[in-house]
Design an enzyme around this catalytic site. Structure first.
Site, PDB file in Angstrom:
ATOM      1  N   SER A   1      24.620 -15.134 -18.995  1.00  0.00           N
ATOM      2  CA  SER A   1      24.850 -16.173 -17.743  1.00  0.00           C
ATOM      3  C   SER A   1      26.146 -17.030 -18.373  1.00  0.00           C
ATOM      4  O   SER A   1      25.246 -17.783 -18.799  1.00  0.00           O
ATOM      5  CB  SER A   1      24.441 -15.287 -16.646  1.00  0.00           C
TER       6      SER A   1
ATOM      7  N   THR B   1      26.406 -10.998 -16.263  1.00  0.00           N
ATOM      8  CA  THR B   1      27.781 -11.490 -15.173  1.00  0.00           C
ATOM      9  C   THR B   1      28.557 -12.817 -15.331  1.00  0.00           C
ATOM     10  O   THR B   1      27.789 -13.107 -16.491  1.00  0.00           O
ATOM     11  CB  THR B   1      27.101 -11.209 -13.550  1.00  0.00           C
ATOM     12  N   GLY B   2      29.066 -13.011 -13.984  1.00  0.00           N
ATOM     13  CA  GLY B   2      29.838 -14.406 -14.236  1.00  0.00           C
ATOM     14  C   GLY B   2      29.252 -15.443 -14.094  1.00  0.00           C
ATOM     15  O   GLY B   2      29.776 -16.423 -13.551  1.00  0.00           O
ATOM     16  N   ASP B   3      27.989 -14.741 -12.814  1.00  0.00           N
ATOM     17  CA  ASP B   3      27.294 -16.356 -12.132  1.00  0.00           C
ATOM     18  C   ASP B   3      26.138 -16.186 -12.990  1.00  0.00           C
ATOM     19  O   ASP B   3      25.156 -14.896 -13.447  1.00  0.00           O
ATOM     20  CB  ASP B   3      27.743 -16.257 -11.239  1.00  0.00           C
ATOM     21  N   ASP B   4      25.049 -16.139 -11.661  1.00  0.00           N
ATOM     22  CA  ASP B   4      23.395 -16.469 -12.012  1.00  0.00           C
ATOM     23  C   ASP B   4      23.099 -14.996 -11.838  1.00  0.00           C
ATOM     24  O   ASP B   4      23.953 -14.259 -11.311  1.00  0.00           O
ATOM     25  CB  ASP B   4      22.763 -17.777 -11.193  1.00  0.00           C
TER      26      ASP B   4
END
Ligand SMILES: *[C@@H]1O[C@H](CO)[C@@H](O)[C@H](O)[C@H]1NC(C)=O
Ligand SMILES: *[C@@H]1O[C@H](CO)[C@@H](O)[C@H](O)[C@H]1NC(C)=O
Ligand SMILES: *[C@@H]1O[C@H](CO)[C@@H](O)[C@H](O)[C@H]1NC(C)=O
Ligand SMILES: *[C@@H]1O[C@H](CO)[C@@H](O)[C@H](O)[C@H]1NC(C)=O
Ligand SMILES: *[C@@H]1O[C@H](CO)[C@@H](O)[C@H](O)[C@H]1NC(C)=O
Ligand SMILES: *[C@@H]1O[C@H](CO)[C@@H](O)[C@H](O)[C@H]1NC(C)=O
Ligand SMILES: *[C@@H]1O[C@H](CO)[C@@H](O)[C@H](O)[C@H]1NC(C)=O
Ligand SMILES: *[C@@H]1O[C@H](CO)[C@@H](O)[C@H](O)[C@H]1NC(C)=O
Length: 450
Positions: free
Chosen positions: A287, A253-256
């Site tokens: 990530s 994904t785009g974060d943690d």
């Protein structure tokens, strides 16, 4: 109403899966989360098609979902719960609420897709441990699929997809036009006995799967996807929740990818609800931020977290433990082992002062206590920086143990940077910083760890 039935093959599969659980542990098989949440075959079954559901990608199915779930909510409470079957097809819908004692079952090729109507999206109150929406003051948009005060809920199937159509929300964030905090994809609040498995969760507007104030939550065999540049699309956020087990999943994904949280600053301290007894194992993915994160919202405390066998590639940080001045709370009893890293900027990071507050009223004397963190059996290649461990001057982080850690860079050997920490290092290559080098004064607690 005549209830048309899902195909026979589905029943065969369903009955088989009831008799032979997916994770029947035969000799030598790895340990799993099974057994944490009791499962039983549902006695009732409904299909979304019987409530006018049409999976043509254009019909709006909000009424179908709401009436099907109302039927379950008001139905036979003495029964063993009801399964709601979603056949192959793309079911466009607005956000909806689940109810207790139900299984949302997505067939192979079934997609439940959020409408892109950001204007009419309903609002709910902020979480008390946050005191406001996480990214904007005031209320927050309800998650696409929502559960509040529920027990015994399963979301599963044959790897169907729940799609949050996040793009317009990401753009509002990028353009600074958000009025309230973006909706998550799935949020369970104040709920227990929850299982999410064998589904694909994609393009969440914000955090993807968010159990908050929950207990007994199992997540396994899920695939969570969002573009690398999609803002704040955390994979799974276990938040002020206990007895949570997350395993065997691919998350990119785009974060943690997986984060453990417990509210922030004066709100989280007052609400005082920790995250504890959390297991995270066999997670693979990538990530731009962290693979596994603890924090940075840690005000209710985070205790007894076990992380095992994590494989990360092309990521920002492998493991990130992060908190802040004003957070209060304690982070204690964290054991992380079996971490494989390939092509990451920083292997391990512990940060005492990450910034980010709900408002200016935080208590600058409320310092987090961080103690008893063991990170062992870590192996990484193409690692730019080995690690940064930054405690707080007035609250040094103690009993940190690094054991059996081997990290190599691309050209030169990656380096460690430490301040305001006390701990030990055993078999760490490249050699850890001096703050971690003395095992003697630590009573050898770290030597027994590898
Ligand atoms: C409720 O469900 C149980 C178990 O399926 C069944 O035996 C019982 O007849 C049902 N009661 C009603 C009122 O439908
Ligand atoms: C869904 O639940 C939320 C919070 O529990 C509530 O505010 C909202 O009215 C519910 N929505 C519907 C359509 O029932
Ligand atoms: C949590 O949910 C239960 C029902 O499961 C309800 O009785 C209780 O009031 C809820 N607590 C809060 C704080 O919402
Ligand atoms: C669903 O995906 C999981 C991986 O997350 C995989 O192990 C499983 O075999 C798939 N099941 C089906 C029915 O395709
Ligand atoms: C830690 O959590 C695990 C489950 O994740 C639990 O089995 C164990 O009893 C907990 N240990 C302590 C000391 O609370
Ligand atoms: C972790 O991986 C090791 C080596 O592949 C394996 O022996 C061990 O059983 C795994 N542990 C878990 C909890 O998956
Ligand atoms: C600020 O935090 C300190 C340390 O936890 C505590 O002693 C003090 O009472 C707090 N002050 C307020 C106003 O909450
Ligand atoms: C050290 O870590 C590596 C990489 O995770 C692992 O394969 C190895 O078994 C570990 N050694 C010991 C003694 O635990």
């Amino acid at each position: 109403m005549r209830v048309s039935r899902p195909p026979i093959s589905f029943f065969v599969l369903f009955m088989l899966s009831a008799v032979f659980p997916h994770h029947l542990s035969l000799g030598g098989d790895p340990i799993t989360c099974s057994g944490i949440v009791p499962t039983k075959p549902r006695s009732g079954m409904l299909s979304i098609s019987d409530f006018g559901g049409v999976g043509d990608g254009t019909t709006l199915n909000t009424n179908a979902f709401n009436s099907a779930i109302d039927r379950i909510r008001n139905g036979n409470s003495s029964s063993e719960g009801t399964l709601l079957y979603v056949p192959r097809g793309v079911y466009l819908t607005e956000s909806f609420n689940l109810t207790s004692h139900m299984t949302l079952y997505l067939a192979e090729g079934a997609v439940i897709k959020a409408v892109q109507d950001t204007e009419k999206w309903p609002l709910v109150d902020p979480l008390p441990s946050y005191g406001r929406g996480r990214e904007r003051p005031g209320r927050r948009y309800i998650s696409f699929i929502h559960g509040d005060g529920l027990s015994d809920v399963v979301i599963t199937g044959r790897n169907g997809t729940i799609d949050g159509s996040g793009e317009p929300w990401w753009n509002m964030w990028r353009h600074g036009t958000l009025k309230f905090t973006r909706p998550g994809l799935i949020e369970f609040k104040n709920s227990s006995n929850i299982i999410v498995s064998h589904v694909v969760l994609q393009n969440s507007p914000f955090w993807t799967l968010h159990p908050v104030y929950c207990s007994d939550v199992v997540v396994h065999h899920v695939t969570i996807l969002a573009p690398t540049d999609s803002p704040n699309t955390d994979g799974i956020d276990a938040d002020s929740s206990s007895n949570v087990c997350i395993e065997d999943s691919y998350i990119s994904t785009g974060d943690d990818l997986v984060a453990v949280k417990s509210g922030w600053d004066e709100y989280g301290i007052a609400y005082n609800r920790p995250s504890c007894d959390i297991t995270i194992r066999r997670i693979t993915g990538s990530s731009p931020f962290a693979g596994i994160a603890i924090g940075s919202e840690t005000s209710g405390g985070i205790h007894n977290v076990t992380v095992e066998n994590i494989t990360l590639y092309s990521s920002g940080i492998g493991i990130h433990i992060k908190t802040n001045i004003g957070r209060g709370g304690s982070i204690q009893g964290i054991t992380i082992s079996g971490v494989h890293l390939e092509k990451v900027r920083t292997g391990i990071k512990i940060s005492g002062d990450t910034g980010d507050h709900p408002d200016d009223h935080f208590n600058t004397s409320a310092l987090p206590v961080v103690s008893g963190i063991t990170i062992k059996n870590v192996w990484g290649i193409k690692v730019e920086r080995a690690g940064t461990f930054q405690g707080l001057k007035d609250s040094p982080f103690t009993s940190l143990c690094l054991s059996n850690v081997t990290l190599t860079g691309t050209k030169s050997s990656p380096v460690w940077k430490c301040s305001d920490i006390v701990g030990a290092a055993v078999k760490v290559d490249p050699t850890a910083c001096p703050e971690l080098s003395s095992t003697a004064q630590q009573g050898g607690f770290c030597e027994n760890q590898s």
